[in-house]
Design an enzyme around this catalytic site. Structure first.
Site, PDB file in Angstrom:
ATOM      1  N   CYS A 139       0.796  -1.223   0.000  1.00 30.13           N
ATOM      2  CA  CYS A 139       0.000   0.000   0.000  1.00 30.13           C
ATOM      3  C   CYS A 139       0.830   1.276   0.000  1.00 30.13           C
ATOM      4  O   CYS A 139       0.270   2.369  -0.098  1.00 30.13           O
ATOM      5  CB  CYS A 139      -0.944   0.006   1.199  1.00 30.13           C
ATOM      6  SG  CYS A 139      -2.076  -1.403   1.230  1.00 30.13           S
ATOM      7  N   CYS A 459       0.215   2.544   6.608  1.00 32.16           N
ATOM      8  CA  CYS A 459       0.620   1.165   6.884  1.00 32.16           C
ATOM      9  C   CYS A 459       0.669   0.414   5.558  1.00 32.16           C
ATOM     10  O   CYS A 459       0.205   0.914   4.533  1.00 32.16           O
ATOM     11  CB  CYS A 459      -0.369   0.495   7.833  1.00 32.16           C
ATOM     12  SG  CYS A 459      -2.068   0.447   7.197  1.00 32.16           S
TER      13      CYS A 459
END
Length: 475
Positions: A139, A459
């Site tokens: 991500c 994250c």
């Protein structure tokens, strides 16, 4: 060390001492939807470093982020990436020949265009002499693309970089089973009819069962949703808190969309279809409607649902990054400086989604800042529970001492400065493209709100994380 998600938190009642330890102020939706803070004049020092080139963001764009399976479903990833590059060219009028390098992030790669950055660049009309490469870091892939560009400019290797990212979840690669793949490869190598017939005799109908893309962590065999559910339980984040936060995200995104604040979105004419002009995942609901949804991962007692999770998204982003002196020489007024950044990693089983908690203090210390210096926070919202668990970890001296080796807590981001124009829960999360959206949101908010410093954090799968300081360019 005993894992945080198994002891002493299992079977933890909401009213336990641990829940009180990790309590945060209530997330009243109505209180968080007030108008943005008044424009404020900042007199803080700049973060420029001697003998290091200043790297600036001239501008950035993105395609509308759409729910997978909607208007982009018949496209390929390089189509979306090309659209973002074309939109950036139109927005900035940068001559293609001055771009030294192009870097894109992506996660689930289309095998036909494994270097999607190169294919998109050629499709957008960039010179075949302009190098391009693709990076993947879950991500935070676009974050890695951007910081790679920052490094190339700061070191003097390049002056002008285009960084971005793309993800197309509408058409993920679905493979034959491994047994079927092996059979077909062996058949291709067979030299006689006898060898082919012998191999064909080994065929079984179960060889035809498709192999779907993995949704779980390779190292832990646990899905991110399961980890988010366990993390929320460990930090005593209630279902109501998660739903309230998700409603806040959607409501703020809708408000920002209606007020024209999402200026990084560029229209995209989908071949054979209408022009797409805005994100389509923004859906303010009500707590009553959200409460009706069943748990999505840990059933029947989990708290993570479709309503308080980010959704599968198609989209692409692109950003023009330059050495400051080059941008000024070309007549540009940059939007922001890209300053210090930090990558972290921790146990993917125990702390998969706590990257922002670990990265934030490190990047603040590197920049010589504190939480009080930050005017705009832009954190990636994978799940409501993930955001709120990070809040509680960041606001805990106990967690800082026992898990981070710090004497004091990081501190809680003020909600009135946090993701004020919505986040990944509402705007969407194309894995490879979100990083650029976060940075542009921070840069645009700083200009709109009169702040000086923005903090971007995210994250990522594998237990990794990223944080970056964005500094507003002087008006």
């Amino acid at each position: 060390m005993t894992t945080i998600l198994t002891y002493p938190f299992k079977n933890l009642p909401t009213a336990s001492k641990w829940a009180l330890r990790f309590s945060i102020r209530p997330l009243s939706c109505s209180s968080q939807l007030r108008a943005a803070p008044a424009v404020q004049t900042k007199t803080k020092k700049t973060l420029a470093k001697p003998n290091i080139r200043n790297v600036v963001v001239v501008d950035g764009v993105r395609t509308p982020f759409l729910l997978s399976g909607t208007s982009y479903k018949d496209l390929m990833p390089h189509d979306l990436a090309r659209a973002a590059l074309t939109g950036l060219l139109h927005r900035t009028s940068v001559p293609k020949e001055v771009v030294d390098y192009i870097i894109f992030g992506t996660v689930i790669q289309e095998v036909k265009t494994s270097n999607v950055a190169r294919e998109a660049a050629l499709g957008a009309g960039f010179s075949d002499k302009t190098p391009a490469h693709t990076v993947t870091m879950a991500c935070i892939s676009a974050n890695q693309a951007m910081t790679t560009g920052v490094g190339l400019i700061a070191s003097g290797q390049c002056d002008v970089i285009v960084a971005g990212g793309v993800e197309l979840m509408s058409d993920v690669p679905i493979r034959h089973s491994r047994k079927m793949r092996k059979l077909m490869l062996d058949l291709n190598k067979a030299k006689s009819m006898g060898q082919r017939l012998s191999l064909i005799s080994k065929f079984r109908f179960n060889f035809l069962a498709p192999e779907l893309p993995a949704v779980s962590e390779f190292s832990t065999s646990e899905t991110m949703g399961h980890s988010a559910d366990r993390l929320a339980a460990a930090f005593a984040v209630s279902r109501l808190e998660q739903d309230e936060y998700a409603l806040r995200s959607h409501s703020l995104a809708k408000k920002a969309q209606d007020e024209g604040l999402l200026s990084d979105v560029v229209p995209f004419k989908v071949p054979g279809k209408d022009t797409v002009t805005k994100d389509n995942g923004i859906r303010p609901s009500s707590l009553e409607q959200m409460a009706k949804l069943k748990p999505a991962f840990i059933k029947p007692y989990g708290t993570v649902t479709a309503a308080n999770s980010s959704f599968l998204t198609d989209g692409a982003s692109a950003m023009l990054i330059m050495a400051e002196e080059k941008a000024l020489a070309m007549g540009y007024k940059p939007k922001a400086y890209l300053r210090d950044f930090m990558y972290v990693s921790q146990d993917p089983k125990d702390q998969l989604l706590l990257g922002p908690t670990y990265a934030t203090p490190k990047v603040l210390e590197k920049a010589g800042l504190t939480m009080n210096d930050i005017d705009a926070f832009e954190f990636h919202e994978a799940f409501s529970g993930q955001i709120l668990a990070n809040f509680k970890a960041m606001d805990s001296d106990w967690f800082a001492e026992n898990y981070m080796g710090r004497k004091t807590k990081v501190g809680l981001p003020p909600l009135e400065k946090f993701n004020n124009w919505g986040g990944s829960l509402s705007l969407g999360h194309p894995f490879g493209a979100t990083g650029c959206r976060l940075v542009m949101a921070a840069a645009n908010r700083l200009r709109k709100e009169g702040g000086q410093y923005g903090l971007v954090a995210a994250c990522a799968a594998g237990g990794q994380g990223h944080a970056m300081i964005v500094e507003a360019y002087p008006k």
